[in-house]
Design an enzyme around this catalytic site. Structure first.
Site, PDB file in Angstrom:
ATOM      1  N   HIS A  71     -11.681   5.672   5.245  1.00  0.00           N
ATOM      2  CA  HIS A  71     -12.081   6.293   6.519  1.00  0.00           C
ATOM      3  C   HIS A  71     -11.179   7.493   6.828  1.00  0.00           C
ATOM      4  O   HIS A  71     -11.652   8.553   7.268  1.00  0.00           O
ATOM      5  CB  HIS A  71     -11.997   5.276   7.656  1.00  0.00           C
ATOM      6  CG  HIS A  71     -13.088   4.256   7.650  1.00  0.00           C
ATOM      7  ND1 HIS A  71     -14.391   4.553   7.995  1.00  0.00           N
ATOM      8  CD2 HIS A  71     -13.070   2.935   7.341  1.00  0.00           C
ATOM      9  CE1 HIS A  71     -15.133   3.459   7.897  1.00  0.00           C
ATOM     10  NE2 HIS A  71     -14.356   2.468   7.502  1.00  0.00           N
TER      11      HIS A  71
ATOM     12  N   THR B  21      -9.771   1.246   5.127  1.00  0.00           N
ATOM     13  CA  THR B  21      -9.276   2.083   6.221  1.00  0.00           C
ATOM     14  C   THR B  21      -8.792   3.428   5.693  1.00  0.00           C
ATOM     15  O   THR B  21      -9.016   4.476   6.318  1.00  0.00           O
ATOM     16  CB  THR B  21      -8.130   1.368   6.957  1.00  0.00           C
ATOM     17  OG1 THR B  21      -8.616   0.137   7.486  1.00  0.00           O
ATOM     18  CG2 THR B  21      -7.591   2.227   8.093  1.00  0.00           C
TER      19      THR B  21
END
Length: 341
Positions: free
Chosen positions: A43, A40
């Protein structure tokens, strides 16, 4: 305090100074010792479409960590100053039907540490004391710092009975690799993992995979024949979000097989529904960790001999965070840990 933050709507993160977080009457103040970089966070670093829609700017991020209790609110009980803790990164409302029924991992009002609220890439973090989890003395800081993704692997792998079963794992990211070790530890027969990244497939072998298959070069059905598997996989753990990997999983499942989905495929992913219907497959979506059954299982697994330490491949001082993110972005790493001491 020092924090690693998304200061502008662009790729990358920056080290900056931010105010110390305020401690509410039900909160813990945690002095961060180590953090790990999550997919994450990659990202967010890349500032992709999901991040642009989700991450408030400016905000410091991160949600995989271990630290020590440095302060607590007036109503907190059960913790003491200096105690080692990690914590559940999903902050739940406590009032919806699922929360009140004890299914907090399914709370529809969840907010995420380091995603929707200030994160753990900082010298201090504040979370509700309810979310904190004490770390036993016989579990290292390194392992405690990756309890968040380890919990994803435990939740996914233990969704179904694995004893004596043949298990297919698609996606050799860190969570998929940890799932290999979990499946073998609890008694699966053959554990086969697929990917196209040789570095991570080698890590999966170290973690106990029966076969680590590069599907760019090897045929999965030929591997099944090699293992004398005449009927198909009993359990599938989809960790990649890759549509072709998911389709191949469905093709190679045994009738009555069970599939757990943690990877997030594109919304327009097409599959052969005949594989699901006529095989009588059971498909279960997985999100986060069960609160807090997954956490207790993580501790029990490690204390009973499960070794996930090979998944930790890189350590950096937090001031070297750019090298840490470069290691993750290269695909030639397992878990990358940043030391805040």
């Amino acid at each position: 305090m020092k924090a690693l933050a998304k200061l502008k709507a662009a790729p990358g993160l920056e080290m900056t100074d931010v105010p110390l977080p305020e401690v509410g009457h039900n909160d813990l103040l945690i002095k961060i010792v180590k953090t790990a970089i999550c997919g994450t966070d990659i990202h967010i670093w890349n500032w992709d479409e999901w991040s642009q829609k989700t991450i408030p700017v400016p905000m410091h991020v991160g949600h995989e960590y271990v630290g020590v209790v440095a302060g607590m609110g007036s109503e907190v009980q059960g913790f003491k100053i200096g105690q080692r803790v990690s914590g559940e990164g999903h902050i739940t409302c406590g009032y919806c039907r699922n929360c009140r029924a004890g299914r907090r991992h399914l709370c529809r009002n969840t907010t995420g540490v380091g995603v929707n609220r200030e994160g753990a890439f900082a010298e201090y973090l504040v979370i509700p004391a309810f979310n904190a989890f004490p770390i036993p003395d016989d579990i290292s800081d390194d392992l405690a710092s990756i309890f968040d993704p380890f919990g994803n692997a435990v939740h996914t792998a233990l969704s179904f009975n694995l004893v004596g079963e043949d298990v297919l794992i698609t996606g050799a990211g860190p969570i998929g690799i940890m799932a290999v070790a979990i499946a073998k530890h609890v008694g699966a027969r053959h554990v086969v993992i697929t990917d196209v990244n040789d570095y991570r497939l080698e890590l999966a072998k170290k973690m106990g995979a029966t076969r680590a298959v590069n599907v760019a070069r090897e045929d999965l059905k030929a591997v099944m024949q090699e293992l004398h598997m005449s009927e198909g996989f009993d359990v599938g753990l989809e960790m990649s979000g890759n549509p072709q990997a998911f389709r191949q999983m469905l093709e190679t499942m045994n009738h009555g097989g069970k599939v757990a989905l943690l990877g997030i495929p594109p919304s327009n992913t097409a599959i052969d529904w005949n594989q699901v219907i006529f095989k009588g497959l059971e498909i279960k979506g997985i999100y986060g960790r069960e609160m807090f059954e997954t956490w207790y299982k993580m501790v029990a697994l490690i204390q009973s001999g499960l070794d996930i330490s090979p998944i930790i491949t890189h350590h950096f001082k937090v001031d070297e965070f750019e090298q840490g993110f470069a290691a993750m972005l290269s695909g030639q790493s397992g878990k990358v840990i940043l030391d805040w001491r």
